[in-house]
Design a protein around this motif. Structure first.
Motif, PDB file in Angstrom:
ATOM      1  N   PRO A 305      24.646  20.398  23.717  1.00 57.03           N
ATOM      2  CA  PRO A 305      24.166  19.885  25.005  1.00 57.03           C
ATOM      3  C   PRO A 305      23.999  18.371  24.950  1.00 57.03           C
ATOM      4  O   PRO A 305      23.444  17.833  23.990  1.00 57.03           O
ATOM      5  CB  PRO A 305      22.811  20.594  25.183  1.00 57.03           C
ATOM      6  CG  PRO A 305      22.890  21.801  24.302  1.00 57.03           C
ATOM      7  CD  PRO A 305      23.746  21.415  23.144  1.00 57.03           C
ATOM      8  N   LEU A 306      24.463  17.691  25.968  1.00 58.54           N
ATOM      9  CA  LEU A 306      24.395  16.234  25.964  1.00 58.54           C
ATOM     10  C   LEU A 306      22.973  15.723  26.083  1.00 58.54           C
ATOM     11  O   LEU A 306      22.681  14.581  25.702  1.00 58.54           O
ATOM     12  CB  LEU A 306      25.250  15.683  27.108  1.00 58.54           C
ATOM     13  CG  LEU A 306      26.731  16.096  27.103  1.00 58.54           C
ATOM     14  CD1 LEU A 306      27.463  15.468  28.279  1.00 58.54           C
ATOM     15  CD2 LEU A 306      27.412  15.720  25.793  1.00 58.54           C
ATOM     16  N   THR A 307      22.073  16.572  26.571  1.00 60.36           N
ATOM     17  CA  THR A 307      20.683  16.148  26.782  1.00 60.36           C
ATOM     18  C   THR A 307      19.721  16.723  25.751  1.00 60.36           C
ATOM     19  O   THR A 307      18.522  16.483  25.837  1.00 60.36           O
ATOM     20  CB  THR A 307      20.213  16.567  28.188  1.00 60.36           C
ATOM     21  OG1 THR A 307      20.374  17.990  28.328  1.00 60.36           O
ATOM     22  CG2 THR A 307      21.030  15.863  29.259  1.00 60.36           C
ATOM     23  N   ASP A 308      20.230  17.483  24.788  1.00 65.76           N
ATOM     24  CA  ASP A 308      19.360  18.100  23.782  1.00 65.76           C
ATOM     25  C   ASP A 308      20.048  18.042  22.426  1.00 65.76           C
ATOM     26  O   ASP A 308      20.814  18.934  22.059  1.00 65.76           O
ATOM     27  CB  ASP A 308      19.046  19.547  24.170  1.00 65.76           C
ATOM     28  CG  ASP A 308      18.019  20.185  23.236  1.00 65.76           C
ATOM     29  OD1 ASP A 308      17.615  19.539  22.239  1.00 65.76           O
ATOM     30  OD2 ASP A 308      17.620  21.343  23.496  1.00 65.76           O
ATOM     31  N   LEU A 309      19.750  16.999  21.651  1.00 67.81           N
ATOM     32  CA  LEU A 309      20.400  16.802  20.366  1.00 67.81           C
ATOM     33  C   LEU A 309      19.908  17.760  19.294  1.00 67.81           C
ATOM     34  O   LEU A 309      20.484  17.820  18.203  1.00 67.81           O
ATOM     35  CB  LEU A 309      20.190  15.358  19.898  1.00 67.81           C
ATOM     36  CG  LEU A 309      20.776  14.275  20.821  1.00 67.81           C
ATOM     37  CD1 LEU A 309      20.559  12.899  20.204  1.00 67.81           C
ATOM     38  CD2 LEU A 309      22.251  14.516  21.094  1.00 67.81           C
ATOM     39  N   SER A 310      18.849  18.541  19.582  1.00 63.23           N
ATOM     40  CA  SER A 310      18.346  19.506  18.601  1.00 63.23           C
ATOM     41  C   SER A 310      19.226  20.746  18.525  1.00 63.23           C
ATOM     42  O   SER A 310      19.091  21.558  17.609  1.00 63.23           O
ATOM     43  CB  SER A 310      16.910  19.921  18.948  1.00 63.23           C
ATOM     44  OG  SER A 310      16.867  20.695  20.147  1.00 63.23           O
ATOM     45  N   LYS A 311      20.110  20.905  19.490  1.00 65.73           N
ATOM     46  CA  LYS A 311      21.020  22.049  19.508  1.00 65.73           C
ATOM     47  C   LYS A 311      22.454  21.545  19.366  1.00 65.73           C
ATOM     48  O   LYS A 311      22.790  20.463  19.842  1.00 65.73           O
ATOM     49  CB  LYS A 311      20.885  22.825  20.821  1.00 65.73           C
ATOM     50  CG  LYS A 311      19.497  23.412  21.062  1.00 65.73           C
ATOM     51  CD  LYS A 311      19.439  24.108  22.408  1.00 65.73           C
ATOM     52  CE  LYS A 311      18.046  24.689  22.662  1.00 65.73           C
ATOM     53  NZ  LYS A 311      17.971  25.335  24.006  1.00 65.73           N
TER      54      LYS A 311
END
Length: 447
Positions: A305-311
């Motif tokens: 996801p471009l908005t969630d670097l933890s995934k």
């Protein structure tokens, strides 16, 4: 910081391309519908009688064209030899003798076609695609869609502003086993993707070489300036004309030809529009024949996801032209096992076993062993990129969508996504740096 200077602003590119076909008032959507209704025949022009068209697209057309009432009526090629070969081979396989044209301007000015199939040199696909859209044509455009951002944006915008049906030649999207894999991953049964490994290995010093043709072709038999399209002029070079896959900016070689097929499946299976970052390494390690494009490459992509670097997950693409061990593979991994798109099998390979799980008070996580067809239903079809069922399926889907005006399997959005991944890859190869992307500016950023 942008890594790719646009040789021509997008508006100028589209403007110049439109001017190149004479500024003719081309067929409108309404009149096009009337043409189909009047004769129930779709007249197709061939833009570039290339090896790809001869070996794969023409056999595919011959298999399904008559059934769907598509007829090749014209062939445009700037090399006289290819024009003559095109006319003869198309007549041999389809029974219809097409009209030859020296270039696309002549063909479009004659107004004899409703749709075109474009299989020219890698760097020309988007240019010729915009030309076709400006001429009111539906189009089948070979991959890669584009390997520079200016061209990728130009062809995407041209298609979006039109009502034309455009299919990109990433034929996996029309192939049964890949469609089953897509359904299976989307079902959630596979689990989150944690890694994908992709290879494309051959051992062919002659791959993309055309020494006999290089020796035979003469500049006066073709149109070198038209071949260059909007690239800066350079003197006639028969190797760059015929062996373009070995030379930038005509092609990036391995990424243009092979990587886009496989990276496209990542976008498709996940709905992720592009990588978050790309790094690359490689070189010309063995086949030192004057080529500039690498004979060996390893490219690492970060997706998520471009908005969630933890995934997210990593894709490792490796390809060599110097040893064929490993062949062509696409392996997707989850915590529970592996999806092998070479064997079309789902297995617990590498999944979380009981012992390792118990050590952390967790439950084992292992996929059952089964064939894709067992979980998704339908026949299995192995991947192939030559004159094969995959290409035939993609051509059929395009033809059906030309008639129904529905969105094709490999539409312009899919093409734009693989083009962005390709442009990021090219920038990483040329710079040796980590590459990201600025969605607001629609441009590449080097870190």
């Amino acid at each position: 910081m942008s890594t790719q200077k646009r040789k021509m602003p997008r508006r100028e590119f589209v403007k110049r391309t439109a001017a190149g076909v004479g500024g003719i008032a081309f067929t409108t959507a309404a009149s096009y519908a009337r043409i189909l209704g009047a004769s129930d025949r779709v007249r197709v022009g061939i833009v570039g009688f290339s090896d790809r068209f001869r070996q794969a697209l023409l056999p595919a057309f011959a298999k399904v064209g008559k059934e769907l009432n598509f007829e090749i009526v014209a062939v445009s090629d700037i090399w006289s030899r290819r024009r003559e070969e095109g006319v003869a081979e198309i007549e041999r396989l389809t029974g219809t003798k097409p009209r030859p044209f020296r270039n696309n301007e002549e063909m479009y000015a004659a107004r004899v076609t409703d749709a075109v199939m474009i299989s020219t040199a890698d760097f020309q696909h988007a240019y010729h695609g915009v030309e076709a859209i400006q001429a009111g044509q539906d189009a089948y455009i070979e991959k890669p869609l584009a390997h520079t951002m200016d061209k990728a944006i130009a062809i995407r915008d041209a298609v979006k502003k039109s009502d034309r049906i455009v299919q990109i030649g990433t034929q996996r999207r029309s192939t049964a086993n890949y469609q089953m894999a897509n359904e299976y991953i989307r079902s959630g049964k596979f689990g989150d993707i944690v890694m994908a490994e992709m290879t494309w290995n051959v051992n062919q010093p002659g791959r993309w070489r055309r020494p006999q043709l290089v020796a035979a072709i003469k500049e006066q038999d073709t149109d070198w300036k038209r071949f260059l399209t909007d690239l800066p002029f350079e003197p006639w070079d028969p190797r760059k004309y015929l062996e373009f896959r070995l030379f930038w900016p005509y092609s990036s070689g391995i990424p243009d030809q092979w990587m886009v097929h496989q990276i496209d499946t990542v976008h498709w299976f996940t709905d992720l529009p592009r990588p978050r970052s790309v790094v690359a390494n490689g070189g010309v390690y063995l086949w030192k024949d004057g080529r500039k494009n690498w004979d060996t490459a390893t490219i690492v992509f970060d997706y998520g996801p471009l908005t969630d670097l933890s995934k997210g997950f990593q894709v490792v693409y490796s390809s060599r032209m110097t040893n064929s061990a490993g062949g062509t593979k696409e392996l997707y991994y989850s915590n529970a096992g592996m999806l092998n798109l070479d064997t079309n099998e789902i297995t617990p390979t590498g999944g979380l076993g009981e012992r390792a799980a118990a050590e952390m008070g967790m439950q084992a996580n292992l996929l059952p062993t089964m064939k894709l067809s067992e979980v998704a239903g339908g026949p299995e079809t192995a991947a192939n990129t030559g004159a094969d069922s995959s290409t035939t399926a993609n051509v059929r889907n395009w033809m059906e969508c030309v008639r129904t005006r529905k969105k094709p399997n490999a539409d312009i959005d899919a093409g734009y996504s693989h083009a962005v991944a390709l442009c990021m890859t090219v920038a990483a190869m040329h710079s040796g740096r980590k590459v990201t992307f600025d969605d607001a500016k629609q441009d590449i950023v080097m870190r």
